[in-house]
Write a protein that holds these residues in place. Structure first.
Motif, PDB file in Angstrom:
ATOM      1  N   GLU A  22      17.794  28.735  29.800  1.00  0.00           N
ATOM      2  CA  GLU A  22      19.178  29.054  30.184  1.00  0.00           C
ATOM      3  C   GLU A  22      19.871  29.875  29.102  1.00  0.00           C
ATOM      4  OE1 GLU A  22      17.993  25.289  32.205  1.00  0.00           O
ATOM      5  OE2 GLU A  22      18.113  25.808  30.096  1.00  0.00           O
TER       6      GLU A  22
ATOM      7  N   SER B 193      24.210  24.543  32.391  1.00  0.00           N
ATOM      8  CA  SER B 193      24.613  23.482  33.299  1.00  0.00           C
ATOM      9  C   SER B 193      25.937  22.921  32.784  1.00  0.00           C
ATOM     10  CB  SER B 193      23.539  22.394  33.298  1.00  0.00           C
ATOM     11  OG  SER B 193      23.980  21.259  33.988  1.00  0.00           O
ATOM     12  N   SER B 194      26.889  22.683  33.682  1.00  0.00           N
ATOM     13  CA  SER B 194      28.181  22.171  33.217  1.00  0.00           C
ATOM     14  C   SER B 194      28.677  21.052  34.122  1.00  0.00           C
ATOM     15  CB  SER B 194      29.223  23.291  33.161  1.00  0.00           C
ATOM     16  OG  SER B 194      29.493  23.776  34.450  1.00  0.00           O
ATOM     17  N   GLN B 195      29.378  20.125  33.490  1.00  0.00           N
ATOM     18  CA  GLN B 195      30.025  19.025  34.189  1.00  0.00           C
ATOM     19  C   GLN B 195      31.420  18.884  33.607  1.00  0.00           C
ATOM     20  OE1 GLN B 195      27.483  15.753  33.140  1.00  0.00           O
ATOM     21  NE2 GLN B 195      26.198  16.007  34.937  1.00  0.00           N
TER      22      GLN B 195
END
Length: 132
Positions: free
Chosen positions: A72, A54-56
């Motif tokens: 993941e 997950s990336s932001q």
């Protein structure tokens, strides 16, 4: 949780068990004037595996990556190298090019609008090690 500022890495090799959370916070030295994305690879010898963390990204180029070992990050126990490529949106770098790019140094990478983070870590067998 492993949090890192800049591309400097600690001397110890962190050890993770299945179910452990890996969180990376990568920040550029100065704001980045364009949209960026990250691609994350795990390397063991000549084997490369793309990881779906997950990336932001924020507007200044900081990147927060999050994943769980065994979900993941579905890697087998042993020693691995984590590579994170931060590049302008849609730019892809083949994983087998990463070691040579890393050798060029961060200034040369910045001139190509790239940031590269490398960190060695271990999965499993964590007793007595720096367990995360």
């Amino acid at each position: 949780v492993l949090q890192v500022r800049s591309t400097a890495s600690a001397a110890s090799r962190p050890c993770f068990s299945n179910g452990s959370e890996l969180q990376l916070l990568l920040r550029p030295k100065s704001a980045v004037p364009f949209a960026v994305h990250s691609t994350v690879y795990a390397q063991r010898g000549q084997t490369w595996q793309t990881l779906s963390l997950s990336s932001q990204a924020d507007p200044e180029g900081s990147m927060r990556l999050l994943g769980e070992i065994g979900r993941e990050i579905p890697l087998t126990p042993g020693e691995w190298t984590l590579w994170v490529v931060i590049a302008p949106h849609k730019r892809q770098i083949a994983p087998d090019r990463l070691p040579a790019l890393y050798q060029q140094g961060q200034a040369a990478l910045a001139a190509q609008q790239l940031a590269l983070y490398k960190r060695e870590f271990t999965i499993g067998g964590c007793s007595g090690a720096a367990h995360e």
